[in-house]
Scaffold this active site. Structure first.
Site, PDB file in Angstrom:
ATOM      1  N   HIS A 306       0.851  -1.191   0.000  1.00 31.72           N
ATOM      2  CA  HIS A 306       0.000   0.000   0.000  1.00 31.72           C
ATOM      3  C   HIS A 306       0.881   1.234   0.000  1.00 31.72           C
ATOM      4  CE1 HIS A 306      -3.123   2.854   1.142  1.00 31.72           C
ATOM      5  NE2 HIS A 306      -3.964   1.949   0.687  1.00 31.72           N
ATOM      6  N   ASP A 363      -8.139  -4.730  -0.296  1.00 33.44           N
ATOM      7  CA  ASP A 363      -8.690  -5.280  -1.539  1.00 33.44           C
ATOM      8  C   ASP A 363      -8.394  -6.753  -1.732  1.00 33.44           C
ATOM      9  OD1 ASP A 363     -10.115  -3.155  -2.379  1.00 33.44           O
ATOM     10  OD2 ASP A 363      -8.368  -2.149  -3.215  1.00 33.44           O
TER      11      ASP A 363
HETATM   12  N1  ACO Z   1       4.333  -7.339  -5.217  1.00 34.07           N
HETATM   13  C1  ACO Z   1       5.676  -7.410  -5.266  1.00 34.07           C
HETATM   14  N2  ACO Z   1       6.511  -6.416  -4.870  1.00 34.07           N
HETATM   15  C2  ACO Z   1       5.947  -5.275  -4.422  1.00 34.07           C
HETATM   16  C3  ACO Z   1       4.556  -5.117  -4.337  1.00 34.07           C
HETATM   17  C4  ACO Z   1       3.737  -6.201  -4.754  1.00 34.07           C
HETATM   18  N3  ACO Z   1       2.388  -6.117  -4.700  1.00 34.07           N
HETATM   19  N4  ACO Z   1       4.257  -3.886  -3.859  1.00 34.07           N
HETATM   20  C5  ACO Z   1       5.431  -3.294  -3.646  1.00 34.07           C
HETATM   21  N5  ACO Z   1       6.467  -4.124  -3.972  1.00 34.07           N
HETATM   22  C6  ACO Z   1       7.896  -3.863  -3.803  1.00 34.07           C
HETATM   23  C7  ACO Z   1       8.407  -2.866  -4.836  1.00 34.07           C
HETATM   24  O1  ACO Z   1       8.860  -3.540  -6.001  1.00 34.07           O
HETATM   25  C8  ACO Z   1       9.516  -2.212  -4.077  1.00 34.07           C
HETATM   26  O2  ACO Z   1      10.595  -3.094  -4.018  1.00 34.07           O
HETATM   27  P1  ACO Z   1      12.127  -2.516  -3.985  1.00 34.07           P
HETATM   28  O3  ACO Z   1      12.200  -1.677  -2.749  1.00 34.07           O
HETATM   29  O4  ACO Z   1      12.974  -3.747  -3.950  1.00 34.07           O
HETATM   30  O5  ACO Z   1      12.288  -1.727  -5.252  1.00 34.07           O
HETATM   31  C9  ACO Z   1       8.968  -2.114  -2.646  1.00 34.07           C
HETATM   32  O6  ACO Z   1       8.049  -3.210  -2.538  1.00 34.07           O
HETATM   33  C10 ACO Z   1       8.264  -0.808  -2.336  1.00 34.07           C
HETATM   34  O7  ACO Z   1       7.190  -0.642  -3.238  1.00 34.07           O
HETATM   35  P2  ACO Z   1       6.768   0.721  -3.948  1.00 34.07           P
HETATM   36  O8  ACO Z   1       6.463   0.443  -5.383  1.00 34.07           O
HETATM   37  O9  ACO Z   1       7.718   1.810  -3.622  1.00 34.07           O
HETATM   38  O10 ACO Z   1       5.414   1.040  -3.215  1.00 34.07           O
HETATM   39  P3  ACO Z   1       4.410   2.134  -3.687  1.00 34.07           P
HETATM   40  O11 ACO Z   1       3.983   2.838  -2.456  1.00 34.07           O
HETATM   41  O12 ACO Z   1       4.925   2.973  -4.801  1.00 34.07           O
HETATM   42  O13 ACO Z   1       3.214   1.255  -4.299  1.00 34.07           O
HETATM   43  C11 ACO Z   1       1.266  -0.025  -4.496  1.00 34.07           C
HETATM   44  C12 ACO Z   1       2.099   0.889  -3.597  1.00 34.07           C
HETATM   45  C13 ACO Z   1       0.980   0.665  -5.849  1.00 34.07           C
HETATM   46  C14 ACO Z   1      -0.094  -0.274  -3.817  1.00 34.07           C
HETATM   47  C15 ACO Z   1       2.030  -1.351  -4.709  1.00 34.07           C
HETATM   48  O14 ACO Z   1       2.273  -1.952  -3.465  1.00 34.07           O
HETATM   49  C16 ACO Z   1       1.298  -2.315  -5.637  1.00 34.07           C
HETATM   50  O15 ACO Z   1       1.436  -2.212  -6.858  1.00 34.07           O
HETATM   51  N6  ACO Z   1       0.495  -3.255  -5.055  1.00 34.07           N
HETATM   52  C17 ACO Z   1      -0.312  -4.142  -5.860  1.00 34.07           C
HETATM   53  C18 ACO Z   1      -1.566  -3.398  -6.322  1.00 34.07           C
HETATM   54  C19 ACO Z   1      -2.578  -3.226  -5.218  1.00 34.07           C
HETATM   55  O16 ACO Z   1      -2.875  -4.160  -4.471  1.00 34.07           O
HETATM   56  N7  ACO Z   1      -3.158  -2.004  -5.130  1.00 34.07           N
HETATM   57  C20 ACO Z   1      -4.220  -1.704  -4.152  1.00 34.07           C
HETATM   58  C21 ACO Z   1      -3.829  -0.626  -3.226  1.00 34.07           C
HETATM   59  S1  ACO Z   1      -5.072  -0.466  -1.994  1.00 34.07           S
HETATM   60  C22 ACO Z   1      -6.221   0.559  -2.641  1.00 34.07           C
HETATM   61  O17 ACO Z   1      -6.064   1.257  -3.623  1.00 34.07           O
HETATM   62  C23 ACO Z   1      -7.490   0.609  -1.891  1.00 34.07           C
END
Ligand code: ACO
Length: 427
Positions: A306, A363
């Site tokens: 998140h 979600d």
């Molecule tokens: N699967 C695998 N790796 C992940 C995931 C994931 N779902 N989410 C984050 N990471 C990793 C990133 O690759 C990053 O790794 P690194 O540090 O080695 O480069 C690290 O975790 C940090 O992630 P960020 O991308 O910086 O997190 P950000 O805050 O930008 O993204 C987001 C948040 C978009 C929700 C992301 O976690 C994601 O894409 N999740 C899947 C989609 C999802 O479930 N969205 C729903 C959000 S809840 C809502 O809208 C109500």
């Protein structure tokens, strides 16, 4: 005593006020930054930028706290109802009995949709994505209710709020009924707001509808948990569209489009699609975990992580219990949901996810519940929109009442500077 933050640039020192929120959140007020220094800030994704001051929702992503108007989400999910929470978000206080009953009656009186809107709905192919239909129908409401809202008039504001609270659930239900090929029905104002929602969604034309307490309670909780989440992508969209003085329905229609994306509200659909893919591919969870961890693979574990909750999503904790209850009480036996349970168990012990504090978000579980209730996967984000409606209304109302300036970010231009036009023959 007012505090300042010093900025040294070009050998000059500038001071900008340090402001504090009621939960001691601190921010640098840079309203005059460009005027005084000639600089702007660059913050893609607005990870460090506050776009407004707001009294509606507080969340602490590190501690996993979420409060609407000062009330904890845990308390509201346990003790309140979606209609009461909507009133709280929009008007600032929990309603008295009389206020809540008037709100419900006023909504009931507006729960009719112009029959001509059915013509628009009919013209969509059945294969349309429900979010596209919902955004269009919500936008079309503006055409059927064209009077511009005088935001200085409390009565007009109240009427617009009641209208959208009444008509939006019908549009959501009609969207599902269209996708399922069922006849379009109207509200039953003799029952509660939430009972009416489930009835409009699930009533079959050839049987009397029986209210199911487990379904009503699960939907009520899900809608409460989704009702607001401060300045997320769709809410910021609603505020920024409304800041140009676009109307409430038009602004909400834009919010629906923003919510559609799979990195935001579309995640609940993406979760089930991912689980179905894993099942179709032989059910090898570890292979998908490997893909999620591989930086050269764009695959991400949907429903994990998140933007703001970096320890746990408090909504996920509440809804996980509801998901377990729904699955056991409705006696659901679904191999896709078994994959979900196993995936959750394995990922929560995997150091990649533990180190990055990636936990199931709301979600992950909402998709599981909606599937168990028989809601089509493509409709999940519509359910999210239904829950988020009072939040969008509250945020739009606050923005307009505070006379916030039109939202208009700046940019750093990195394109070509001067180019001579050459005719097409010489290119
Ligand atoms: N699967 C695998 N790796 C992940 C995931 C994931 N779902 N989410 C984050 N990471 C990793 C990133 O690759 C990053 O790794 P690194 O540090 O080695 O480069 C690290 O975790 C940090 O992630 P960020 O991308 O910086 O997190 P950000 O805050 O930008 O993204 C987001 C948040 C978009 C929700 C992301 O976690 C994601 O894409 N999740 C899947 C989609 C999802 O479930 N969205 C729903 C959000 S809840 C809502 O809208 C109500």
């Amino acid at each position: 005593m007012e505090k300042f933050v010093k900025l040294i640039y070009d050998d000059k020192s500038f001071e900008f006020p340090l402001i504090k929120g009621s939960q001691n959140e601190k921010a640098i007020d840079i309203k005059n930054l460009r005027k005084e220094t000639g600089l702007i800030t660059l913050d893609p994704g607005y990870k460090n930028s506050g776009s407004c001051k707001s009294e509606i929702t507080f969340l602490d992503g590190e501690k996993g706290v979420l409060k609407y108007r000062g009330y904890s989400i845990e308390d509201l999910a346990k003790k309140s109802s979606f209609l009461e929470v909507s009133y709280l978000l929009i008007f600032g206080n929990l309603p008295t009995k009389d206020q809540l009953s008037k709100f419900k009656t006023d909504i009931d009186n507006e729960s009719i949709i112009d029959e001509d809107l059915k013509v628009i709905l009919k013209s969509f192919p059945k294969s349309s994505h429900p979010m596209g239909i919902l955004a269009s129908l919500t936008s079309a409401l503006t055409a059927f209710n064209p009077t511009a809202l005088d935001i200085k008039s409390e009565d007009e504001m109240y009427k617009a709020i009641v209208m959208i609270m009444a008509k939006f659930p019908i549009l959501c239900a009609w969207t599902q009924r269209k996708v399922k090929g069922l006849p379009l029905n109207y509200s039953d104002i003799s029952i509660s707001y939430i009972e009416n929602i489930t009835k409009m969604f699930f009533k079959k034309p050839n049987q009397e509808y029986r209210n199911n307490k487990i379904i009503n309670s699960a939907i009520d909780k899900l809608l409460i948990l989704h009702a607001d989440h401060e300045q997320n992508c769709s809410t910021s969209t609603v505020r920024i569209v409304g800041s140009s003085y676009a109307g409430l329905f038009a602004s909400i229609s834009a919010g629906i489009s923003a919510l559609w994306g799979r990195l935001h509200g579309g995640a609940n659909q993406a979760v089930i699609e991912m689980l179905e893919n894993i099942k179709a591919d032989g059910g090898d969870i570890s292979r998908y975990l490997k893909k999620a961890k591989d930086k050269n693979d764009p695959f991400r574990l949907m429903g994990f992580g998140h933007r703001v909750y970096k320890n746990f999503d408090p909504r996920a904790r509440i809804i996980k219990k509801t998901a377990d209850e729904v699955l056991s009480k409705l006696g659901i036996d679904d191999p896709v949901l078994d994959i979900a349970k196993n995936l959750e168990k394995i990922a929560l012990k995997d150091s990649y996810f533990v180190d990055r504090k990636l936990y199931p978000n709301v979600d992950f579980y909402s998709g599981i519940i909606y599937r168990a209730l028989g809601i089509p996967t493509e409709m999940f984000t519509v359910m999210f929109a239904l829950g988020r409606l009072p939040g969008w209304i509250a945020q739009w109302k606050e923005m307009r009442e505070n006379f916030e300036p039109i939202g208009r970010p700046r940019q750093i231009f990195i394109g070509s500077v001067d180019r001579d036009y050459s005719s097409i023959e010489t290119r």
